[in-house]
Design a protein around this motif. Structure first.
Motif, short mmCIF file in Angstrom:
data_model
loop_
_atom_site.label_atom_id
_atom_site.label_comp_id
_atom_site.label_asym_id
_atom_site.label_seq_id
_atom_site.Cartn_x
_atom_site.Cartn_y
_atom_site.Cartn_z
N ALA A 125 -15.47 1.33 -10.38
CA ALA A 125 -14.21 2.04 -10.64
C ALA A 125 -13.49 2.37 -9.33
CB ALA A 125 -14.49 3.31 -11.43
N LYS A 126 -14.26 2.75 -8.32
CA LYS A 126 -13.67 3.04 -7.00
C LYS A 126 -13.03 1.78 -6.41
CE LYS A 126 -16.21 3.01 -3.36
NZ LYS A 126 -15.48 2.09 -2.45
N ILE A 153 -0.50 3.97 1.31
CA ILE A 153 -1.00 5.26 0.84
C ILE A 153 -1.07 6.28 1.98
CG2 ILE A 153 -3.43 4.65 1.20
CD1 ILE A 153 -1.94 6.68 -1.74
N ASP A 154 -1.37 5.83 3.21
CA ASP A 154 -1.39 6.75 4.35
C ASP A 154 0.01 7.24 4.68
OD1 ASP A 154 -4.13 6.48 4.58
OD2 ASP A 154 -3.99 4.80 5.98
N THR A 155 0.99 6.34 4.58
CA THR A 155 2.37 6.73 4.83
C THR A 155 2.84 7.76 3.82
OG1 THR A 155 2.81 4.53 5.72
CG2 THR A 155 4.72 5.87 5.12
N ILE A 156 2.53 7.51 2.56
CA ILE A 156 2.92 8.44 1.49
C ILE A 156 2.23 9.79 1.68
CG2 ILE A 156 2.87 8.83 -1.00
CD1 ILE A 156 3.06 5.78 -1.33
N GLY A 157 0.98 9.77 2.13
CA GLY A 157 0.27 11.02 2.37
C GLY A 157 0.87 11.84 3.49
N GLU A 188 -9.03 1.24 -5.57
CA GLU A 188 -8.54 0.89 -4.24
C GLU A 188 -7.64 -0.34 -4.28
OE1 GLU A 188 -12.03 0.46 -1.90
OE2 GLU A 188 -12.24 2.61 -1.50
N LYS A 189 -7.95 -1.29 -5.16
CA LYS A 189 -7.13 -2.49 -5.28
C LYS A 189 -5.75 -2.17 -5.84
CE LYS A 189 -10.99 -5.71 -5.96
NZ LYS A 189 -11.62 -6.67 -6.91
N ARG A 190 -5.68 -1.15 -6.69
CA ARG A 190 -4.42 -0.82 -7.35
C ARG A 190 -3.57 0.17 -6.55
NH1 ARG A 190 -7.83 -2.65 -10.91
NH2 ARG A 190 -7.14 -3.55 -12.89
N LEU A 218 4.08 3.59 -5.52
CA LEU A 218 2.65 3.91 -5.54
C LEU A 218 1.85 2.82 -6.24
CD1 LEU A 218 2.70 7.73 -6.32
CD2 LEU A 218 1.88 6.65 -4.23
N SER A 219 2.47 2.13 -7.17
CA SER A 219 1.81 1.05 -7.90
C SER A 219 2.88 0.11 -8.42
CB SER A 219 0.96 1.61 -9.04
OG SER A 219 1.80 2.22 -10.01
N ASN A 220 2.46 -0.88 -9.20
CA ASN A 220 3.41 -1.83 -9.77
C ASN A 220 3.91 -1.37 -11.14
OD1 ASN A 220 1.06 -2.12 -11.19
ND2 ASN A 220 1.08 -4.37 -11.20
N ALA A 221 3.64 -0.12 -11.51
CA ALA A 221 4.06 0.37 -12.82
C ALA A 221 5.58 0.38 -12.94
CB ALA A 221 3.50 1.78 -13.06
N PHE A 222 6.27 0.73 -11.85
CA PHE A 222 7.73 0.78 -11.91
C PHE A 222 8.31 -0.61 -12.12
CE2 PHE A 222 11.92 0.68 -9.89
CZ PHE A 222 12.54 1.71 -10.57
#
Length: 267
Positions: A44-45, A56-60, A49-51, A161-165
């Motif tokens: 699951a981890k 993610i560091d920039t967003i953080g 991480e793939k998704r 953040l993901s490909n959902a959009f």
């Protein structure tokens, strides 16, 4: 040995340990249960991480550009957070002076009394609203003092953040371009999709959306000219005169400008 050590350090939850302790299964079976749970959590981890976005560091680190934090005297130094934003500033200025320019603009933020710049005397808590204003801020000479820095921050706020959009956009297109509306122009399709996605992101609908006078002024007969000319061009023969071609080109350009004006008022 390494796997067994990692398996024992994994956090399965208090409920899991309680049920496993009070169960009557053998120690080998308990070990097998923990092994299967560990394998599940490990996979699951990896899938998570793939998704996750590569940014993610920039967003953080966007939290350091929140108005309350970046306008604080005890804020974090710019060099310690600028590394994760380098890929967003490649097209802003040349690499030789990029870091120094952004550093200067970051330091100048504290030299402006931003409470005097807003009508209500308070700095907006929303980071996008604040940095959009900072982007258009000009000094007495009419020069944008924070153009590059604000552009970098605004770029970071639109990172997905993901490909959902993207998947949601495909759903919008499927709903909009039906069998009845299969002759929509590309410009019209783009405008409808952008408006739908904007309203969904802002959690608004047609009932709560405020139409401005500028938007109403753009709803006139000229908005149908481009579509009429497009239909006329597709129905006529290719031997179109130079004059009518130029007229058609100008009309489409005017329609595109009108479309951009509408999008500016919406966004």
């Amino acid at each position: 040995m390494k796997t067994a050590f990692a398996m024992n350090r994994a956090k399965y939850g208090d409920k899991f340990h309680y049920e496993l302790t009070r169960s009557r299964v053998s120690e080998q079976e308990k070990h097998n249960i923990k092994q299967r749970c560990y394998d599940f959590l490990h996979e699951a981890k990896n899938q998570l991480e793939k998704r996750l976005s590569h940014d993610i560091d920039t967003i953080g680190n966007l939290k350091y550009f929140d108005p309350k934090m970046c306008l604080n005297q005890l804020r974090k130094p710019f060099p310690s957070i600028s590394a994760t934003f380098d890929h967003l500033t490649d097209d802003i200025t040349n690499a030789s002076r990029k870091t120094s320019l952004l550093q200067i603009q970051y330091d100048k933020l504290l030299s402006v009394d931003w409470t005097q710049e807003f009508a209500d005397g308070e700095v907006p808590s929303d980071a996008v609203t604040f940095w959009a204003y900072v982007h258009n801020y000009e000094n007495a000479a009419g020069v944008k003092c924070f153009g590059e820095l604000s552009q970098m921050v605004l770029y970071a706020h639109v990172l997905p953040l993901s490909n959902a959009f993207v998947e949601r956009i495909f759903s919008y297109v499927t709903i909009i371009k039906s069998k009845i509306r299969n002759r929509l122009l590309l410009e019209t399709m783009e405008a409808v999709v952008r408006i739908r996605s904007h309203l969904a992101g802002m959690q608004k609908c047609c009932k709560s959306f405020d139409v401005t006078n500028k938007m109403l002024s753009l709803f006139n007969s000229s908005m149908y000219t481009c579509q009429a000319k497009h239909a006329e061009r597709t129905s006529t023969e290719p031997s179109t005169s130079a004059g009518s071609t130029a007229e058609l080109h100008v009309t489409e350009q005017e329609c595109q400008e009108d479309l951009e004006e509408v999008m500016k008022t919406v966004f």
